[in-house]
Structures are given as C-alpha cells and as structure tokens.
Enzyme design. Sequence first.
Site, PDB file in Angstrom:
ATOM      1  N   LYS A  73       0.828  -1.212   0.000  1.00 22.06           N
ATOM      2  CA  LYS A  73       0.000   0.000   0.000  1.00 22.06           C
ATOM      3  C   LYS A  73       0.860   1.259   0.000  1.00 22.06           C
ATOM      4  O   LYS A  73       0.459   2.297   0.520  1.00 22.06           O
ATOM      5  CB  LYS A  73      -0.951  -0.010   1.198  1.00 22.06           C
ATOM      6  CG  LYS A  73      -1.972  -1.139   1.141  1.00 22.06           C
ATOM      7  CD  LYS A  73      -2.970  -1.078   2.280  1.00 22.06           C
ATOM      8  CE  LYS A  73      -3.999  -2.193   2.160  1.00 22.06           C
ATOM      9  NZ  LYS A  73      -5.011  -2.159   3.247  1.00 22.06           N
ATOM     10  N   ASN A  74       2.015   1.153  -0.619  1.00 17.76           N
ATOM     11  CA  ASN A  74       2.934   2.281  -0.692  1.00 17.76           C
ATOM     12  C   ASN A  74       2.631   3.113  -1.936  1.00 17.76           C
ATOM     13  O   ASN A  74       2.706   2.617  -3.060  1.00 17.76           O
ATOM     14  CB  ASN A  74       4.370   1.741  -0.735  1.00 17.76           C
ATOM     15  CG  ASN A  74       5.412   2.841  -0.815  1.00 17.76           C
ATOM     16  OD1 ASN A  74       5.483   3.553  -1.806  1.00 17.76           O
ATOM     17  ND2 ASN A  74       6.230   2.957   0.209  1.00 17.76           N
TER      18      ASN A  74
END
Length: 310
Positions: free
Chosen positions: A106-107
């Site tokens: 989820k970067n």
Amino acid sequence: MEEEWIPFRRRVEWSDVNPVPQDEGPNPIVPIAYKDEFVEVMDYFRAVYLADERSSRSLSLTAEAIRCNAGNYTVWHFRRLVLEALHLNLLHELDYLEHVAGDNPKNYQIWHHRRWVAGKIGADATVKELDFTRKVLSLDAKNYHAWSHRQWALQALGGWEGELDYCHHLLKKDVFNNSAWNQRYFVVTKSPFLGGLTAMRASEVCYTIEAIETNPENESPWRYLCGLYKDDTESWVTDPQVTSAIIKVLYMKANHVFALSTLLDLLCHGLKPNEALKRRTFHTNARGIEYTYDKFPFAKPTKYELPSPI
C-alpha cells in the site's frame, strides 16, 4: 541467508564519491536517530543526486535507498531519471517492483512508479499488470491502490476482454466484496466491447436481482441495482423486475432496511403503487412504509402505475 551489508566507504567502486551528510542546521532540536546504514546510504545518494549522475551504480544505489525507506519519493523520482538515461528494459523494472511491493503493498510511491513504468512499456505490459494486481487482490481484496492501478491499466493498456468474468469470479467467491461490485460497474460502463450501460442493463439487472434474492442483507447489489438506471429515472421507476424483487424480499422480512430504502427511493421518484402493492407491502409493514409516508409526505405516489404483483 542474507549477505552481510558492506558500507559504501569500503566499496572500491564508490571511492571517488564524497558523501553528502544531511543538513539539519547548527542546532537541531530533535534530531532523528537514524541507523548507521540508513545514514550512509542516504549520504551517498545525496552525492549522486546533487551531481545528477545517471549511471548504473546510481540505479543500484536507489535500490538500496528504497530498501531503507520505500516511501522516499525523491529517490523514486531520481530512479526514473536514471532508467530513462540508461535505456534499460523496463520489463525487468516491473519484476523489481513486484519484489519491493511484497513488503509494501500500500505504498503510494511504488504504485506511482509502477504506473510510470507500465505506461512507458505500453501494451506489452498489459498481462503483467493484470496478473500483478490479481495477485495483490487475492491477498487483500480491498487494496485501493491495486484497484486503482487495475482500472488505469485497463483504460491505458487494454485487457478488457476477461474483466467481467474476473469480477464474477470474485463475487462468486465473496458476494459481499463491494470492491468487486464497484469494478463490475466500472467494466459495464467503461469497457469498449460491451456497448455501455444501456446495452448491458437487462442482463445486469437479472444478475443483480439474483444476488439480492440469494443474500438480501448484502447492501452492495442493492446499490448496484440503483446504479444500473443512472440517468434513466423513468426506467428505474417502471421496471417491474425491481419492484418484484423488493416485494419478494419484504415477504421474507417485512422491515428489511435495504428493500424499504429502495422502495422509498422509487416513491420519491414518482412510483404510484396500486392497491395490490399497498395491501401486500404497506399493510404487512405498517410500522415501516406507513411510518415513512407520515414522515416523508413528499414521497406519496404521483405518477406511475405499478403492474399488479403476481
């Protein structure tokens, strides 16, 4: 077993570089206690960044900086500059990104970089992007970044042909997957091969009503059903399939929230219930719909006649 990390100051290939320490001013109030490895990697990164050295060793250095902090957008930006300068095979960069994303699904920076890389490659990246997002979503069906990237890939690169089947697969696995319902609507309305919402409405209404009747406590298909009539209120109000589905659910549970909410929406948009509907629905649920009528007089029927329920 991981190899022992070798400091840059001991690497022969970096002996010509003078590291640039972070400038925190003469009297930093709360200096951050960075690890020694992080400090050295970033000191050398600043050196090549300030020198604008777009070389193979700079590319390797960005990988080490990303390993220390995958959210450093300056490092990612410089990596893109180096990749362009070296004219490398960007398919290998997608493989690298898949490895990095394993620990950082989820970067933001990783997903932004992946979109840039796939956009540079073009249609040849289609299969990789759809397969990659499928893997990510198999681990986390609600990963917003993966869904956003998948929608971008479909529109920019292609691959629409099997997307509706993919949505069906996800919903068969978990009919409560609201992200899959959202993706299905995206495909129905955006795919260049399906003819748009109007062309798909009849089959989608049947699909959705079946999902509602199978699991009426699932809010997603109720919302989806309403969306199928976007910009066509008259069809929404007059379609007997919709009202029949509502009646069927209310027979099972007289105070069903989603069914009553949908019925109220229809009334607000002009549905005129006949006596049979009033008798079978309103009277059965005196504390529900009749209460709604009392509190929302504007919802009283004004226009359309509903076919008699069977």
